[in-house]
Design a protein around this motif. Sequence first.
Motif, PDB file in Angstrom:
ATOM      1  N   ALA A  81       0.815  -1.208   0.000  1.00 23.07           N
ATOM      2  CA  ALA A  81       0.000   0.000   0.000  1.00 23.07           C
ATOM      3  C   ALA A  81       0.855   1.268   0.000  1.00 23.07           C
ATOM      4  N   SER A  82       2.052   1.192   0.602  1.00 18.89           N
ATOM      5  CA  SER A  82       2.916   2.382   0.667  1.00 18.89           C
ATOM      6  C   SER A  82       3.401   2.807  -0.718  1.00 18.89           C
ATOM      7  N   LYS A  83       3.403   1.850  -1.646  1.00 23.96           N
ATOM      8  CA  LYS A  83       3.876   2.161  -2.991  1.00 23.96           C
ATOM      9  C   LYS A  83       3.004   3.230  -3.649  1.00 23.96           C
ATOM     10  N   SER A  84       1.681   3.190  -3.383  1.00 21.69           N
ATOM     11  CA  SER A  84       0.750   4.137  -4.009  1.00 21.69           C
ATOM     12  C   SER A  84       0.907   5.560  -3.464  1.00 21.69           C
ATOM     13  N   LEU A  85       1.595   5.705  -2.314  1.00 19.41           N
ATOM     14  CA  LEU A  85       1.795   7.042  -1.738  1.00 19.41           C
ATOM     15  C   LEU A  85       2.963   7.792  -2.375  1.00 19.41           C
ATOM     16  N   ILE A  86       3.750   7.065  -3.145  1.00 25.15           N
ATOM     17  CA  ILE A  86       4.922   7.681  -3.786  1.00 25.15           C
ATOM     18  C   ILE A  86       4.500   8.322  -5.095  1.00 25.15           C
ATOM     19  N   HIS A  87       5.064   9.486  -5.398  1.00 24.45           N
ATOM     20  CA  HIS A  87       4.730  10.194  -6.625  1.00 24.45           C
ATOM     21  C   HIS A  87       4.944   9.275  -7.834  1.00 24.45           C
ATOM     22  N   PRO A  88       3.984   9.264  -8.785  1.00 29.92           N
ATOM     23  CA  PRO A  88       4.078   8.359  -9.944  1.00 29.92           C
ATOM     24  C   PRO A  88       5.393   8.455 -10.708  1.00 29.92           C
ATOM     25  N   GLU A  89       5.966   9.651 -10.778  1.00 29.43           N
ATOM     26  CA  GLU A  89       7.221   9.816 -11.528  1.00 29.43           C
ATOM     27  C   GLU A  89       8.399   9.148 -10.835  1.00 29.43           C
ATOM     28  N   GLU A  90       8.254   8.853  -9.539  1.00 27.71           N
ATOM     29  CA  GLU A  90       9.376   8.324  -8.765  1.00 27.71           C
ATOM     30  C   GLU A  90       9.146   6.897  -8.280  1.00 27.71           C
ATOM     31  N   GLN A  91       7.960   6.334  -8.530  1.00 25.98           N
ATOM     32  CA  GLN A  91       7.628   4.999  -8.007  1.00 25.98           C
ATOM     33  C   GLN A  91       8.591   3.923  -8.497  1.00 25.98           C
ATOM     34  N   GLU A  92       8.808   3.885  -9.795  1.00 25.75           N
ATOM     35  CA  GLU A  92       9.619   2.805 -10.374  1.00 25.75           C
ATOM     36  C   GLU A  92      11.045   2.820  -9.837  1.00 25.75           C
ATOM     37  N   MET A  93      11.662   3.998  -9.842  1.00 27.33           N
ATOM     38  CA  MET A  93      13.038   4.084  -9.346  1.00 27.33           C
ATOM     39  C   MET A  93      13.115   3.737  -7.858  1.00 27.33           C
ATOM     40  N   PHE A  94      12.154   4.253  -7.083  1.00 29.40           N
ATOM     41  CA  PHE A  94      12.141   3.971  -5.642  1.00 29.40           C
ATOM     42  C   PHE A  94      12.001   2.470  -5.389  1.00 29.40           C
ATOM     43  N   TRP A  95      11.049   1.854  -6.059  1.00 28.52           N
ATOM     44  CA  TRP A  95      10.775   0.436  -5.811  1.00 28.52           C
ATOM     45  C   TRP A  95      11.929  -0.456  -6.261  1.00 28.52           C
ATOM     46  N   ASN A  96      12.525  -0.178  -7.406  1.00 26.73           N
ATOM     47  CA  ASN A  96      13.665  -0.975  -7.881  1.00 26.73           C
ATOM     48  C   ASN A  96      14.840  -0.890  -6.921  1.00 26.73           C
ATOM     49  N   THR A  97      15.093   0.320  -6.411  1.00 27.26           N
ATOM     50  CA  THR A  97      16.207   0.507  -5.470  1.00 27.26           C
ATOM     51  C   THR A  97      15.927  -0.228  -4.159  1.00 27.26           C
ATOM     52  N   LEU A  98      14.670  -0.155  -3.695  1.00 25.02           N
ATOM     53  CA  LEU A  98      14.297  -0.839  -2.452  1.00 25.02           C
ATOM     54  C   LEU A  98      14.433  -2.351  -2.588  1.00 25.02           C
ATOM     55  N   MET A  99      13.935  -2.925  -3.693  1.00 20.60           N
ATOM     56  CA  MET A  99      14.015  -4.373  -3.911  1.00 20.60           C
ATOM     57  C   MET A  99      15.467  -4.844  -3.957  1.00 20.60           C
ATOM     58  N   ASN A 100      16.306  -4.047  -4.569  1.00 21.97           N
ATOM     59  CA  ASN A 100      17.729  -4.399  -4.644  1.00 21.97           C
ATOM     60  C   ASN A 100      18.360  -4.409  -3.254  1.00 21.97           C
ATOM     61  N   SER A 101      18.010  -3.406  -2.415  1.00 19.41           N
ATOM     62  CA  SER A 101      18.553  -3.345  -1.057  1.00 19.41           C
ATOM     63  C   SER A 101      18.039  -4.506  -0.202  1.00 19.41           C
ATOM     64  N   LEU A 102      16.778  -4.909  -0.415  1.00 14.13           N
ATOM     65  CA  LEU A 102      16.234  -6.053   0.331  1.00 14.13           C
ATOM     66  C   LEU A 102      16.979  -7.345  -0.011  1.00 14.13           C
ATOM     67  N   LYS A 103      17.468  -7.452  -1.236  1.00 10.84           N
ATOM     68  CA  LYS A 103      18.215  -8.647  -1.641  1.00 10.84           C
ATOM     69  C   LYS A 103      19.627  -8.628  -1.080  1.00 10.84           C
ATOM     70  N   THR A 104      20.260  -7.456  -1.129  1.00  8.31           N
ATOM     71  CA  THR A 104      21.669  -7.373  -0.732  1.00  8.31           C
ATOM     72  C   THR A 104      21.854  -7.054   0.744  1.00  8.31           C
ATOM     73  N   GLY A 105      20.838  -6.434   1.340  1.00 15.50           N
ATOM     74  CA  GLY A 105      20.954  -6.028   2.739  1.00 15.50           C
ATOM     75  C   GLY A 105      21.719  -4.729   2.912  1.00 15.50           C
ATOM     76  N   GLU A 106      22.047  -4.059   1.800  1.00 15.00           N
ATOM     77  CA  GLU A 106      22.774  -2.789   1.885  1.00 15.00           C
ATOM     78  C   GLU A 106      21.841  -1.678   2.364  1.00 15.00           C
ATOM     79  N   LYS A 107      22.414  -0.686   2.992  1.00 14.58           N
ATOM     80  CA  LYS A 107      21.638   0.432   3.513  1.00 14.58           C
ATOM     81  C   LYS A 107      20.876   1.124   2.387  1.00 14.58           C
ATOM     82  N   PHE A 108      19.627   1.495   2.664  1.00 11.92           N
ATOM     83  CA  PHE A 108      18.765   2.120   1.660  1.00 11.92           C
ATOM     84  C   PHE A 108      18.560   3.598   1.997  1.00 11.92           C
ATOM     85  N   GLU A 109      18.873   4.484   1.042  1.00 11.20           N
ATOM     86  CA  GLU A 109      18.657   5.928   1.211  1.00 11.20           C
ATOM     87  C   GLU A 109      18.063   6.474  -0.083  1.00 11.20           C
TER      88      GLU A 109
END
Length: 514
Positions: A81-109
């Motif tokens: 549900a939090s995904k829909s709160l992100i501006h449409p222009e930034e959703q894809e980049m935000f989500w891809n970066t988050l998924m990558n951090s969840l896989k690697t465990g690297e800090k997410f900013e």
Amino acid sequence: MSSFENRYGKKLELNREIIMEKDYHKENLEKIAERFFSIAEQTGQLIFDGDPKTGKIEWYGAIEEFTGYTPEKFGKVDLEASKSLIHPEEQEMFWNTLMNSLKTGEKFEQKFRLERKNRTYIYVECSCVFLKNENNHVYRAIGLLKNITEREHNQEKLKISEENLLRYLQNFRGIGFQLDDNFDFVLLHGAVKEITGYEDKDFFSGKIQLAQLVDPEDRSNFFENRRKLSTASNYLVEQEYRMRNRNGNRVWVFESIQVIHSIDQTSRLYQGFIQDITERKIATESLDRAEKLRKKEIHHRIKNNLQVISSLLDLECDSLLSGTPDHKKIAEAFRESHNRIISMSVIHEELYNSRDMETINFASYLKKLTDDLFKSYKVGNSDIKLYLDVEDFFFEMDNAIPLGIIVNELVSNSLKYAFPDGRNGEIHIELQALDDKKSSNTTADFSMQNNVGPSSYFRLTVGDNGIGFPGSFDFKNISSLGLQLVNTLVDQIGGSIEIGNGPGTKYNILFKDS
């Protein structure tokens, strides 16, 4: 038995201590967490604790202030549900970066725009760390959301301001500079080469100094102003001087320079700008020369007009001395002389107020001239009326002054002689431009008689409905000084004069203006 008990009793006691220690640390952690959540709420921040596997998120801090939702409502927002709160222009980049951090465990900013309940967006900075289990898999995500809207807006304003400044400097037809306490350049920007002929690096390297370019005649004043700057705490110098550029050409510049201090207040600096004002200076000098010539011409005209006045007074004096002295006649002569002088003074008044100090608005001039004549003959409250039908024609002085005196003489005659014994009457003055259709024959005859080429022709008519002239009147042969003067001035401007037929008196004067 006792040893067993003792041995196991001791072990039991040890376990109790471990449990007590764990409880103590747990209590401390809870206190720390409580303080942390309180600080987050007071500072308007949002804390989240999420389970990547289930997608469930626990939210803490200033939830309502941050999102506009109540804690109960926002507590239902999970990872999806939090995904829909992100501006449409930034959703894809935000989500891809988050998924990558969840896989690697690297800090997410990440920075992004978050939609609030009222459908507005705020700028948010997200920082998140991930906890891993013994299998090196992320099982927990803990992070912080910070509202950075004000900071982003300030940065945007700063960016716009910097862009405007850069655009200004790029379009600035001058040199912006900063000097150290030895008056050496530490910053140069703008039309350095266009004005001086040298590159920036020539000044920074010390190959050339600005003072070397200053014209020797202006150098003393240049150094004096530098001295004042070096001794005053707050001082602004604005000066104009000439410099020789690299090609040897003389350039006029305007310099504005003031004292400033470094950020740490430890050193003295100077900043300012230089503008090329050569074109303006050339234009000003040309105007000054033209103004001097114009004043010289005006003085010459005034001298000529004074000579005319002197000649008129001589003629009037000769006329008075030729017969028996008559006080009334003398007084009338003085009034006529006064009116002639006034007619020329009004010309000069109009000239000084004109658009180019070369020509005058003849309509405006006639209005003032006739007003003065009516006042002079004290008919302001009588039944003699004046009608002016004159367009806005502009004449040069060579025609305006003779025409002014002619009108003065003819209107004066009407006021003195046309309406005896308090008769009512009218005086008409008309000035018309004659085009080819209206005046082809008239102007052709006039050109042949006066030996003039094609030009702009005008007809000046001065008339009244008074008693008129006697039938034997010969306008060309008359003893009246005023009418003699009219004939002379008409000849002077290369014109012709006729007396019209009909009741009263009517003069038609045809002339040209080049």
